[in-house]
Design a protein around this motif. Structure first.
Motif, PDB file in Angstrom:
ATOM      1  N   VAL A 102       0.845  -1.195   0.000  1.00  0.00           N
ATOM      2  CA  VAL A 102       0.000   0.000   0.000  1.00  0.00           C
ATOM      3  C   VAL A 102       0.881   1.246   0.000  1.00  0.00           C
ATOM      4  N   ASP A 103       0.393   2.306  -0.600  1.00  0.00           N
ATOM      5  CA  ASP A 103       1.169   3.544  -0.724  1.00  0.00           C
ATOM      6  C   ASP A 103       1.043   4.423   0.511  1.00  0.00           C
ATOM      7  N   ILE A 104      -0.161   4.449   1.094  1.00  0.00           N
ATOM      8  CA  ILE A 104      -0.418   5.288   2.261  1.00  0.00           C
ATOM      9  C   ILE A 104      -1.129   4.456   3.316  1.00  0.00           C
ATOM     10  N   ILE A 105      -0.658   4.530   4.538  1.00  0.00           N
ATOM     11  CA  ILE A 105      -1.316   3.863   5.666  1.00  0.00           C
ATOM     12  C   ILE A 105      -1.911   4.939   6.555  1.00  0.00           C
ATOM     13  N   GLU A 106      -3.248   4.989   6.634  1.00  0.00           N
ATOM     14  CA  GLU A 106      -3.872   5.907   7.585  1.00  0.00           C
ATOM     15  C   GLU A 106      -3.846   5.198   8.939  1.00  0.00           C
ATOM     16  N   ALA A 107      -2.915   5.630   9.771  1.00  0.00           N
ATOM     17  CA  ALA A 107      -2.607   4.884  10.998  1.00  0.00           C
ATOM     18  C   ALA A 107      -3.576   5.140  12.131  1.00  0.00           C
ATOM     19  N   GLY A 108      -4.318   6.237  12.073  1.00  0.00           N
ATOM     20  CA  GLY A 108      -5.266   6.489  13.148  1.00  0.00           C
ATOM     21  C   GLY A 108      -5.689   7.945  13.231  1.00  0.00           C
ATOM     22  N   PHE A 109      -6.378   8.248  14.327  1.00  0.00           N
ATOM     23  CA  PHE A 109      -6.959   9.563  14.599  1.00  0.00           C
ATOM     24  C   PHE A 109      -6.376  10.008  15.938  1.00  0.00           C
ATOM     25  N   PRO A 110      -5.180  10.610  15.947  1.00  0.00           N
ATOM     26  CA  PRO A 110      -4.414  10.829  17.177  1.00  0.00           C
ATOM     27  C   PRO A 110      -5.141  11.549  18.305  1.00  0.00           C
TER      28      PRO A 110
END
Length: 390
Positions: free
Chosen positions: A41-49
């Protein structure tokens, strides 16, 4: 060609984790992030800090460990949100902040009690705040699917001018039909003067079962990023399924598009996410369901045994699945029965199969599936009768 690449933005760890029962602890998030990078994958949306200390810590640790993919943190168009996102991704080699605000009349009036001009100013300000932390800023126009195109174009032009490098056009409620979503993307390309300075992203929900179709319509119209999740996990009916859009693009070469996803890892990744997030995959799920490469109808089985391409457009090994399965049911025919006996090392001629088939149909009518043990008993009984009459 670089322009023909579709960037895969995976939000399993953010939107996927919002599914009831799918909450992840930090170690699980980190393990899945590393596997997502391996998947390509190109971008990992890791979360909502800003949402919790645990999510902030998870995004921070993922930012430290990921070396190839962009690590993205979500925020609302709120200064404290953006500050938390910026702090969480400060260790990332390729950091991105994903900020935005609702743009539909429904959101502007009911959710924010604001005007279009006020929302436009908040959108611009959010991008400016995010610019303090990274040059890679994605702006989402929440509920863009139900936003009037003229106003949406105004917002998109303004946030690109403010510094947004990716503009996300979410069909937040899964409302659009594919032609409507594609036309919306085309409208932006044709009516936003500075659209060439940003990548257009598709973020589609599956409320009407159209998330994959809408995302594909979006990239055909000119979008170059798809936001998706493993197994289609996400709010309500879910998000666009990563495995589906990847394989649509791979199968339809006439589109002239490609991704960097290693398709042979799709099924292992699906199983890992299912196990980790404690969310079973429906058997008939495209690409990764347990029945995706199973054949039980006699007509299908006969054609498949003659040439697999008659009923399979994807080879199971191409997506890391187990081999195709011939499932014996009351709908199965003689060719499937003969095939399974041969697999079990029984050598029966056509006359034998005709006799066995009568017994098989009687048994198949009494149970959902005839298994190898049933066939072994059937074969032994037939052999004993044949010897007795010899």
């Amino acid at each position: 060609m670089p322009g023909d690449k579709i960037h895969i933005f995976d939000t399993t760890l953010r939107d996927g984790e919002q599914v009831p029962g799918c909450k992840l602890v930090s170690s699980e998030k980190i393990a899945l992030a590393l596997k997502l990078e391996e998947l390509g994958v190109d971008i990992i949306e890791a979360g909502f800090p800003i949402s919790s200390p645990g999510d902030f810590a998870s995004v921070t640790e993922i930012s430290k460990l990921i070396t190839k993919a962009t690590v993205c943190a979500l925020s609302r168009a709120v200064q404290k949100d953006i500050e938390a996102a910026g702090e969480a991704i400060k260790f990332a080699k390729r950091p991105r902040i994903h900020t935005g605000i609702g743009t539909s009349d429904s959101h502007i009036k009911a959710k924010f009690n604001a005007t279009q001009d006020e929302i436009l100013e908040r959108a611009i300000q959010a991008v400016k705040w995010a610019k303090k932390y990274t040059d890679d800023i994605e702006f989402y126009a929440e509920d863009a699917g139900r936003t009037e195109n003229g106003y949406l174009a105004r917002v998109i032009e303004a946030v690109i001018k403010a510094g947004a490098t990716v503009v996300n056009i979410p069909d937040t409620t899964g409302y659009c039909l594919p032609h409507q979503y594609g036309e919306k993307i085309a409208y932006l390309i044709n009516n936003v003067p500075n659209i060439d300075k940003a990548i257009i992203s598709c973020h589609c929900h599956n409320d009407l079962g159209l998330a994959t179709a809408n995302s594909i319509a979006g990239v055909i119209a000119g979008a170059r990023q798809i936001e998706c999740t493993i197994n289609g996990l996400g709010e309500r009916a879910g998000n666009t399924s990563l495995e589906e859009v990847v394989m649509v693009i791979k199968q339809h070469k006439e589109l002239g598009l490609h991704t960097d996803i290693n398709a042979t890892l799709l099924n292992p990744m699906s199983r890992l996410v299912s196990d980790t997030m404690r969310m079973p995959v429906q058997p008939n799920k495209a690409i990764v369901g347990s029945n995706a490469f199973s054949h039980s109808s006699g007509i299908h089985q006969d054609g498949f045994l003659k040439d697999t391409s008659t009923y399979e457009i994807i080879a199971p090994e191409e997506v890391g699945a187990d081999s195709s399965k011939i499932v014996l049911t009351a709908r199965s025919g003689r060719s499937a029965l003969a095939h399974r006996f041969q697999k079990l090392n029984y050598q029966f001629d056509r006359n034998d199969i005709d006799v066995l088939y009568e017994h098989f149909t009687q048994l198949a009518d009494s149970k959902k599936e005839v298994d190898d043990n049933d066939l072994a008993h059937m074969a032994l009984s037939h052999q004993q009768k044949t010897l007795a009459t010899a």
